[in-house]
Design an enzyme around this catalytic site. Structure first.
Site, mmCIF file in Angstrom:
data_model
loop_
_atom_site.group_PDB
_atom_site.id
_atom_site.type_symbol
_atom_site.label_atom_id
_atom_site.label_comp_id
_atom_site.label_asym_id
_atom_site.label_seq_id
_atom_site.Cartn_x
_atom_site.Cartn_y
_atom_site.Cartn_z
ATOM 1 N N GLU A 293 0.485 -6.116 3.019
ATOM 2 C CA GLU A 293 1.464 -5.999 1.939
ATOM 3 C C GLU A 293 1.096 -4.840 1.019
ATOM 4 O O GLU A 293 -0.071 -4.627 0.693
ATOM 5 C CB GLU A 293 1.491 -7.296 1.128
ATOM 6 C CG GLU A 293 2.416 -7.257 -0.081
ATOM 7 C CD GLU A 293 2.225 -8.435 -1.022
ATOM 8 O OE1 GLU A 293 3.132 -8.689 -1.825
ATOM 9 O OE2 GLU A 293 1.170 -9.093 -0.951
ATOM 10 N N LYS A 357 11.216 -8.904 0.266
ATOM 11 C CA LYS A 357 10.719 -10.214 -0.154
ATOM 12 C C LYS A 357 11.763 -10.914 -1.011
ATOM 13 O O LYS A 357 12.306 -10.341 -1.950
ATOM 14 C CB LYS A 357 9.417 -10.035 -0.935
ATOM 15 C CG LYS A 357 8.750 -11.328 -1.365
ATOM 16 C CD LYS A 357 7.438 -11.034 -2.092
ATOM 17 C CE LYS A 357 6.733 -12.308 -2.516
ATOM 18 N NZ LYS A 357 5.463 -12.040 -3.232
ATOM 19 N N CYS A 410 3.515 -12.318 1.513
ATOM 20 C CA CYS A 410 2.587 -12.965 0.583
ATOM 21 C C CYS A 410 2.985 -14.409 0.295
ATOM 22 O O CYS A 410 2.982 -15.268 1.166
ATOM 23 C CB CYS A 410 2.491 -12.130 -0.688
ATOM 24 S SG CYS A 410 1.153 -12.631 -1.811
#
Length: 539
Positions: A293, A357, A410
């Site tokens: 990430e 995300k 994440c």
């Protein structure tokens, strides 16, 4: 003479029990000591989380809570549950304080303020479960069954309300017993939490439930779970690790302080590139190379030269899957927001796909109630003035030469039932993360939750972080290969074939919810039997 009925505020009598010596001692505890004991029980239950990872912790902690609840008046149950939850989350969330040491907008001590405040808020969920269970229960067995059901329900709510925070389900401790953790494919991680409460109830019934209906059955729950675990584990067919495409992961061991130093972003790319070249010499057949990430802190859409250099690392037919940042701009070119993204680049540097995300971290990637928070001196943890914008949610990507995959960035991997689209099942899960913020306990806890998602979905999982834990996880949660923390290294592994869609993969959070309702129904049945037996003894 008629006696006045007790008011709602008066203490209710403890539940009917036969083992008076133990329960009398617990009932005689002054309220402050009882609350401290409940908080200690929560801390013991948190030993099921990594890096300790002991299933004994949740079982002992829940047994302690059940005995305290049974020995206490009903009107003290909420406080006992609140104290339990506070100790539980305080023990498990200390890693959050470490993240505050990597920013300069707020003093580092605010990290512990955040941990204490978040723990106090999250404690409301087990407090509600304890209050509801104690209010309805009559005896150890019904209390254990009801608490298990309500604990599952409140844990599901914890993961969905107010954007949700599913971190560290109580059932994570079952990962130490593979056969039991395999049941997450049916009832999910939240259902495993209910099993942990039942196992604690098994011990509590042994200590404090003599003479109660179904007591023997409740005592047998924990041995039965161990037996099921052994049978399930031995009955599994061997997994074919030779099947599937080869994926290479790159763990650069770049700490957050290094990355935020002068020239740190450029050096990070150089380190990743050097490791990739060396790794591909050992694994030239890799169809995709995965970086962590935010590996690239520059807007790749706006930098064709950088994209070409990255593509030059690849052979024709290979893809680079890397974390990056996308900048949203208005018609005048002014930046209006950012996105935490995963990019897929081919050997020419062309962007084949970008996944944004969706489940952002409050206070980390955006600042809730900014109009109120900023005057109070609060800021988000990720540097920069632009708030991140959410993406569309789970998606499956089918790119040339690579098995279909569903990415999570994440924090997204901690949410059960929200990592892959149900109507477009991928071949594997891919999660990239930056756990360099999270001290020694956060990364292994994060990794454990990724294993739970693999079991729930019946899908292999590839996980990449800059400092560890990175590796390959099988569709039953097996650890196929991992890179140790704080090692600059690469690893290549064939991604095994997915299992058929699990019950949890088909119906998601309905699976643990139905299990919870079954437990509540059984708890009410045990309550009726206990009250009937108590009436017979009195007459």
């Amino acid at each position: 003479m008629e006696q006045a009925a007790p008011t709602a505020t008066e203490a209710q009598p403890p539940l009917p029990v036969m083992d008076r010596p133990v329960m009398d001692r617990l009932a005689g505890l002054p309220r402050p000591l009882a609350l401290l004991a409940a908080m200690a029980a929560g801390g013991v239950a948190a030993l099921g989380f990594e890096p300790v990872g002991s299933i004994a912790g949740p079982i002992l902690g829940m047994a302690m809570l059940l005995l305290l609840l049974e020995a206490s008046p009903r009107n003290r149950a909420f406080g006992a549950g609140l104290a339990f939850g506070f100790g539980h989350f305080l023990m498990g969330l200390g890693w959050i304080a470490t993240a505050f040491t990597y920013q300069s907008a707020m003093p580092p001590f605010m990290g512990w303020v955040a941990v204490v405040g978040l723990s106090a808020f999250l404690a409301l969920y087990p407090a509600i479960a304890a209050w509801a269970a104690r209010r309805l229960a009559a005896g150890t067995v019904s209390l254990a069954l009801l608490l298990a059901g309500f604990f599952i329900i409140t844990e599901i709510l914890r993961g969905t309300l107010f954007t949700g925070f599913s971190w560290n389900p109580l059932g994570a401790g079952w990962l130490q017993l593979k056969g039991v953790s395999a049941l997450a494919a049916i009832i999910g991680a939240n259902g495993l939490s209910g099993l942990a409460v039942l196992a604690g109830g098994s011990l509590a019934a042994l200590v404090g439930g003599r003479g109660q209906p179904w007591r023997g059955r409740m005592v047998a729950v924990f041995p039965l779970l161990l037996l099921v675990g052994i049978i399930v584990e031995r009955a599994r067919p061997p997994m074919d690790e030779a099947a599937g495409a080869t994926i290479m992961i790159v763990q650069p061991d770049i700490g957050q302080d290094e990355k935020l130093s002068e020239g740190g972003h450029e050096q990070a790319i150089l380190t990743l590139a050097a490791l990739t070249r060396m790794g591909l010499e050992q694994a030239p057949d890799a169809v995709a190379i995965v970086w962590p990430e935010a590996a690239i802190e520059y807007p790749l859409e706006e930098m064709p030269g950088l994209r070409a250099q990255l593509g030059g690392l690849l052979a024709p037919g290979q893809l680079l899957l890397t974390g990056g940042v996308a900048i949203e701009r208005d018609a005048g070119g002014r930046a209006t927001g950012a996105r935490n993204s995963l990019y897929a680049l081919d050997s020419s540097g062309a962007i084949l796909a970008r996944h944004d995300k969706a489940h952002l971290v409050p206070g980390g990637e955006y600042l809730p109630l900014r109009w109120l928070a900023e005057p109070l001196g609060l800021a988000r943890l990720v540097p920069g003035s632009l708030d991140f914008l959410p993406g569309p949610g789970p998606a499956t990507y089918r790119l040339p030469g690579v098995p279909a995959f569903a990415p999570s960035i994440c924090y997204e991997i901690i949410f059960p039932g929200a990592v892959a689209p149900r109507d477009d099942r991928p071949d594997f899960l891919l999660t990239i993360s930056n756990d360099a913020w999270f001290g020694p306990s956060g990364p292994p806890q994060h990794h454990a939750q990724a294993r739970l998602r693999a079991i729930e979905e019946g899908l292999p999982l590839v996980r990449v972080t800059p400092t560890g834990v990175s590796g390959f996880i099988g569709p039953r949660g097996e650890l196929l290969h991992s890179l140790p923390p704080h090692a600059a290294a690469t690893a290549a592994h064939r991604v095994p074939a997915p299992l058929p869609a699990t019950p949890f993969a088909r119906i998601g959070l309905w699976a643990p919810l139905l299990f919870a309702l079954l437990l509540v129904g059984l708890g009410m049945g045990a309550r009726a039997l206990s009250l009937r037996g108590e009436t017979r003894r009195k007459t």
